[in-house]
Design a protein around this motif. Structure first.
Motif, PDB file in Angstrom:
ATOM      1  N   ILE A   1     -11.565  10.953 -15.600  1.00 48.44           N
ATOM      2  CA  ILE A   1     -10.771  11.385 -14.608  1.00 48.44           C
ATOM      3  C   ILE A   1     -11.412  12.579 -13.791  1.00 48.44           C
ATOM      4  CG2 ILE A   1      -8.456  12.804 -14.380  1.00 48.44           C
ATOM      5  CD1 ILE A   1      -7.259  11.063 -16.307  1.00 48.44           C
ATOM      6  N   ILE A   2     -12.019  13.619 -14.886  1.00 49.61           N
ATOM      7  CA  ILE A   2     -12.700  14.598 -14.211  1.00 49.61           C
ATOM      8  C   ILE A   2     -13.916  14.437 -13.291  1.00 49.61           C
ATOM      9  CG2 ILE A   2     -14.464  16.409 -15.002  1.00 49.61           C
ATOM     10  CD1 ILE A   2     -12.563  17.071 -17.473  1.00 49.61           C
ATOM     11  N   ILE A   3     -14.619  13.283 -13.861  1.00 51.97           N
ATOM     12  CA  ILE A   3     -15.624  12.702 -12.849  1.00 51.97           C
ATOM     13  C   ILE A   3     -15.179  12.335 -11.484  1.00 51.97           C
ATOM     14  CG2 ILE A   3     -17.370  10.815 -12.642  1.00 51.97           C
ATOM     15  CD1 ILE A   3     -17.968  11.305 -15.600  1.00 51.97           C
ATOM     16  N   GLY A   4     -13.810  11.575 -11.540  1.00 50.64           N
ATOM     17  CA  GLY A   4     -13.250  11.292 -10.363  1.00 50.64           C
ATOM     18  C   GLY A   4     -12.896  12.386  -9.330  1.00 50.64           C
ATOM     19  N   VAL A   5     -12.265  13.404 -10.275  1.00 52.72           N
ATOM     20  CA  VAL A   5     -11.791  14.709  -9.474  1.00 52.72           C
ATOM     21  C   VAL A   5     -13.274  15.131  -8.817  1.00 52.72           C
ATOM     22  CG1 VAL A   5     -10.740  16.867  -9.459  1.00 52.72           C
ATOM     23  CG2 VAL A   5      -9.586  14.740 -10.578  1.00 52.72           C
ATOM     24  N   LEU A   6     -14.058  15.336  -9.347  1.00 53.38           N
ATOM     25  CA  LEU A   6     -15.178  16.358  -9.012  1.00 53.38           C
ATOM     26  C   LEU A   6     -15.852  15.469  -7.743  1.00 53.38           C
ATOM     27  CD1 LEU A   6     -16.952  17.701 -12.197  1.00 53.38           C
ATOM     28  CD2 LEU A   6     -15.782  18.736 -10.267  1.00 53.38           C
ATOM     29  N   SER A   7     -15.842  14.218  -7.849  1.00 55.77           N
ATOM     30  CA  SER A   7     -16.388  13.251  -6.557  1.00 55.77           C
ATOM     31  C   SER A   7     -15.734  13.458  -5.587  1.00 55.77           C
ATOM     32  CB  SER A   7     -16.845  11.962  -7.272  1.00 55.77           C
ATOM     33  OG  SER A   7     -16.007  11.520  -7.828  1.00 55.77           O
ATOM     34  N   LEU A   8     -14.238  13.442  -5.835  1.00 55.20           N
ATOM     35  CA  LEU A   8     -13.395  13.360  -4.686  1.00 55.20           C
ATOM     36  C   LEU A   8     -13.589  14.728  -3.810  1.00 55.20           C
ATOM     37  CD1 LEU A   8     -10.053  11.699  -5.757  1.00 55.20           C
ATOM     38  CD2 LEU A   8     -11.608  11.036  -3.739  1.00 55.20           C
ATOM     39  N   LEU A   9     -13.590  15.745  -4.901  1.00 54.21           N
ATOM     40  CA  LEU A   9     -13.817  17.110  -4.028  1.00 54.21           C
ATOM     41  C   LEU A   9     -15.022  17.156  -3.286  1.00 54.21           C
ATOM     42  CD1 LEU A   9     -12.807  19.617  -7.059  1.00 54.21           C
ATOM     43  CD2 LEU A   9     -12.059  19.442  -4.654  1.00 54.21           C
ATOM     44  N   PHE A  10     -16.091  16.741  -4.039  1.00 58.18           N
ATOM     45  CA  PHE A  10     -17.622  16.607  -3.362  1.00 58.18           C
ATOM     46  C   PHE A  10     -17.547  15.995  -2.017  1.00 58.18           C
ATOM     47  CE2 PHE A  10     -21.546  14.486  -2.570  1.00 58.18           C
ATOM     48  CZ  PHE A  10     -22.431  15.408  -2.478  1.00 58.18           C
ATOM     49  N   LEU A  11     -16.952  14.884  -2.027  1.00 63.07           N
ATOM     50  CA  LEU A  11     -16.893  13.940  -0.818  1.00 63.07           C
ATOM     51  C   LEU A  11     -16.127  14.608   0.348  1.00 63.07           C
ATOM     52  CD1 LEU A  11     -16.104  10.378  -1.791  1.00 63.07           C
ATOM     53  CD2 LEU A  11     -18.083  11.222  -0.523  1.00 63.07           C
TER      54      LEU A  11
END
Lengths: 184, 218
Positions: B46-56
């Protein structure tokens, strides 16, 4: 006597909450076999019943600390197993209780206790359609009333009652057929 | 209560069909100890997902200010639409005729000083150096006067392709190709795909070297 066993159980529960594996194991063995059969009577599938037993006990040990009345443990764990089983068969589409469906009226029948043997009744129960078997088991074996059954199955109380009486007739019917043609 | 009901109630503890397996507790115990691990793993995902969304999100919201030929807006990687206009001699020339070449499609006008500067300081030397290697410039003028248009071409000695519909800045071409200011350009690769919009002309030389070298290697 009742008090002593209850005390032992409450002690086991309290130690289980603290994470003592030995207490958890004892608590498990007090209920596991009965609960396995509760799940089987609803699912009629050995593998599913084993999975449900495991899932239920994982829930039990995770939520044990939230149980307010430790005396109500037996009813609580049974309710968890029943609910897990029901949602499992519903998910698989195996439990469809359709009260609107018209069955041919099964004639009123009676059977006396003398004609009954445990083995026959056990077998006949398993021959019932899923809906009848579930309502019958919940009422007669698990000891829930129709109000509770209607909540568990998410049906109306009157549906629970009609399912029950039809299931009962069907069960007697099966037993009589067995007595008629059975060789032993 | 009927006899059958009574019978089952009395025997309710005897309706057992299965026996507990010997190792069932061990299995459960094992599974319970795995549980938190898989929970942690889920949490990590979940953390990885949120971080990549933020990055995008930030990548999209704040694009790189340096706009060379990579990382440009939405038009990137699209095929350039068909564009077919007439040159001063009345011959129609289409962008798709230039497939196989790296093409700079440019929108300009004779009254645009910035355009003239770009032409003289950047396009002329680049065109001279790279036209043999497969570089073409397709200049679309948004002039409405043919006289001004042709005069500017001759004045600045621009010997590449020049076309116009002479409909001025209200021409449908201007809106179709999203020309909001002059000069506007699109760089197309050999396949006719848009590589960049509004390339930085100062870096165009490097970009061309890359594109054309890639082509000759192939």
């Amino acid at each position: 006597m009742q008090n002593i066993t209850e005390d032992i159980e409450i002690n086991l529960i309290e130690r289980s909450i603290l994470g003592e594996a030995n207490a958890q194991k004892q608590l498990y063995h007090r209920y596991a076999s009965a609960m396995l059969n509760v799940a089987y009577r609803i699912t009629k599938n050995e593998e599913d019943a084993k999975d449900i037993l495991q899932d239920s006990f994982i829930k039990v040990f995770l939520q044990l600390q939230n149980l307010k009345r430790k005396e109500g443990f037996a009813a609580w764990i049974k309710r968890i197993v029943v609910n897990t089983s029901i949602s499992h068969v519903k998910k698989k589409g195996l439990l469809i209780i359709d009260s609107t469906k018209e069955y041919k009226d099964i004639p009123e029948v009676e059977i006396s206790q003398k004609e009954l043997s445990l083995n026959d009744v056990k077998l006949a129960l398993m021959q019932l359609p899923n809906g009848y078997r579930t309502v019958l088991s919940l009422y007669l074996i698990e000891g829930y009333d129709h109000q509770e059954i209607s909540q568990i199955l998410d049906i109306s109380k009157s549906t629970s009652l009609t399912q029950y009486s039809r299931g009962k007739k069907k069960l007697i019917h099966l037993l009589q057929k067995k007595n008629q043609y059975g060789t032993h | 209560m009927e006899p059958i009901e009574e019978y089952i109630k009395d025997h309710s503890n005897d309706f057992n069909y299965l026996e507990l397996e010997e190792n069932s507790w061990d299995n459960l115990h094992q599974k319970m100890q795995e549980k938190p691990k898989s929970f942690q793993r889920k949490f990590l995902w979940i953390i990885i997902g949120v971080l990549s969304l933020l990055f995008l999100f930030f990548y999209w919201k704040y694009p790189q200010p340096e706009q060379n030929y990579v990382a440009i807006g939405l038009e990137e990687e699209m095929y350039f639409p068909e564009l077919n206009l007439m040159n001063p001699d009345g011959e129609s020339i289409s962008v798709s005729d230039l497939k196989g070449k790296v093409v700079l499609v440019e929108f300009w006008a004779s009254y645009c000083m910035a355009c003239t500067q770009e032409h003289c300081y950047y396009f002329k030397p680049l065109y001279k150096n790279f036209k043999e290697e497969g570089f073409e410039i397709y200049s679309v003028s948004t002039d409405s006067s043919a006289v001004n248009w042709v005069h500017a071409i001759e004045r600045d000695e621009m010997d590449w392709i020049h076309v116009s519909d002479l409909m001025g800045e209200n021409s449908p071409t201007v809106s179709e190709f999203d020309v909001k200011h002059l000069p506007t350009n699109y760089l197309l690769n050999q396949e006719g795909k848009i590589i960049a919009k509004n390339v930085d002309v100062e870096k165009l030389e490097d970009t061309l070297k890359q594109l054309l070298a890639y082509n000759s290697e192939k």
